[in-house]
Design a protein around this motif. Structure first.
Motif, PDB file in Angstrom:
ATOM      1  N   UNK A  11       0.823  -1.202   0.000  1.00  0.00           N
ATOM      2  CA  UNK A  11       0.000   0.000   0.000  1.00  0.00           C
ATOM      3  C   UNK A  11       0.859   1.256   0.000  1.00  0.00           C
ATOM      4  N   UNK A  12       2.059   1.133   0.522  1.00  0.00           N
ATOM      5  CA  UNK A  12       2.948   2.300   0.684  1.00  0.00           C
ATOM      6  C   UNK A  12       3.722   2.682  -0.573  1.00  0.00           C
ATOM      7  N   UNK A  13       3.948   3.942  -0.696  1.00  0.00           N
ATOM      8  CA  UNK A  13       4.907   4.443  -1.680  1.00  0.00           C
ATOM      9  C   UNK A  13       6.137   4.937  -0.938  1.00  0.00           C
ATOM     10  N   UNK A  14       7.297   4.385  -1.310  1.00  0.00           N
ATOM     11  CA  UNK A  14       8.544   4.922  -0.759  1.00  0.00           C
ATOM     12  C   UNK A  14       9.019   6.016  -1.696  1.00  0.00           C
ATOM     13  N   UNK A  15       9.342   7.159  -1.121  1.00  0.00           N
ATOM     14  CA  UNK A  15       9.707   8.321  -1.924  1.00  0.00           C
ATOM     15  C   UNK A  15      11.217   8.506  -1.960  1.00  0.00           C
ATOM     16  N   UNK A  16      11.739   8.758  -3.158  1.00  0.00           N
ATOM     17  CA  UNK A  16      13.171   8.973  -3.343  1.00  0.00           C
ATOM     18  C   UNK A  16      13.406  10.114  -4.307  1.00  0.00           C
ATOM     19  N   UNK A  17      14.514  10.824  -4.101  1.00  0.00           N
ATOM     20  CA  UNK A  17      14.909  11.838  -5.070  1.00  0.00           C
ATOM     21  C   UNK A  17      15.584  11.166  -6.251  1.00  0.00           C
TER      22      UNK A  17
END
Lengths: 174, 174
Positions: free
Chosen positions: B109-115
DNA sequence: TATTGTTATACTCTATAACTATA
DNA sequence: TATAGTTATAGAGTATAACAATA
């Protein structure tokens, strides 16, 4: 607008700390000014909310009080907003019974703006709220520190050519 | 928000000045903080505009940079905004190629956010802009005065319990 | 023809509520 | 049933443009 924005980075000459904490790194004065300024504006809005006016309303009330009879055009120019915005704001103040529009006898295109008795009472209540607000905001500082802060802020405001008493909000960029 | 708002009045004990100048009367530190803060935010927005990001974007970029892999929910809570607002902001950053959403393997369900690499470059450019901004904003002050101002602002921010790095904007009043 | 004010309209920002996928 | 994220929608705030009355 919302959310964090500006913060100088760790200067290249300084050793990086080991942790994963660039998000909690040093904060510059510019960021703190924006952060505290937005906080101050929000708290002030809360403090005057029960009087039925917004910070923008207060700005107009003060200008009209300071120079009764001015035209909407004059306020528009001093504030740096478009005339139609002044119409909206004065509409609200008139509906609340705080301001009165009077057709100018000399030039019937103009509206001379005046505070009503209730407008004056409201402005008095606002001023008392502002004093309490100031005191609460600067609770961390003793009188000498407050004076020092005020002096520094006045220098910055003057050098940046900010019009006394006019809160710029977020103007059109350019 | 726009327009002047708060200013303590002439205290009742003081003699009124004769002129019609209450509109240009004394300004309190609370008003100056809000005025300078809004000015600072606006100028910073101008300085980073050519990079294609807004101050709100920068806040998110910094948080993601500081702790890569965080979920949108986590950012939402730290910023004090609703989840749908984070969706909108991240949509923009992803479209510009600065941020990447990755489905979490542990909890899909989660989105991991990265640059992205470009996100990191942009953040570097923003940081240089922030340093120039700070310097221009405080042009009226010498180094010692800047240090003094920073110290006073830090005291106020801490006492007011402002979250480091999070610009409150105009939150829901409560 | 120029100016003051107004109305109509549109755009931006941000919130609420309903919904989907996953747990 | 609860949670992460998304979409749809609505409201506030403020600007632009067209317009009416007056000069």
């Amino acid at each position: 607008m919302l959310v964090a924005y500006d913060r100088p980075v760790n200067s290249p000459g300084q050793p990086h700390t080991t942790g994963p904490a660039p998000a909690t790194g040093p904060r510059g004065a510019a960021f703190l000014l924006a952060q505290i300024g937005a906080h101050a504006a929000g708290r002030f809005a809360e403090r005057i909310g029960h009087l039925g006016v917004t910070p923008a309303d207060v700005g107009l009330l003060r200008m009209i009080a300071g120079q009764p009879g001015r035209s909407q055009r004059a306020l528009s120019e001093e504030l740096g907003v478009v005339p139609s915005r002044v119409v909206t704001l004065i509409d609200g103040l008139e509906r609340k019974g705080l301001v009165e529009r009077r057709r100018s006898a000399e030039d019937r295109r103009n509206h001379e703006l005046h505070l009503t008795a209730e407008g004056k009472r409201t402005l008095g209540a606002v001023s008392r709220a502002a004093a309490a607000h100031e005191d609460a905001l600067l609770a961390a500082l003793d009188p000498e520190q407050r004076t020092r802060l005020l002096g520094l802020l006045e220098r910055v405001a003057a050098e940046q050519e900010l019009t006394p008493g006019v809160h710029p909000g977020y103007r059109a960029r350019g």
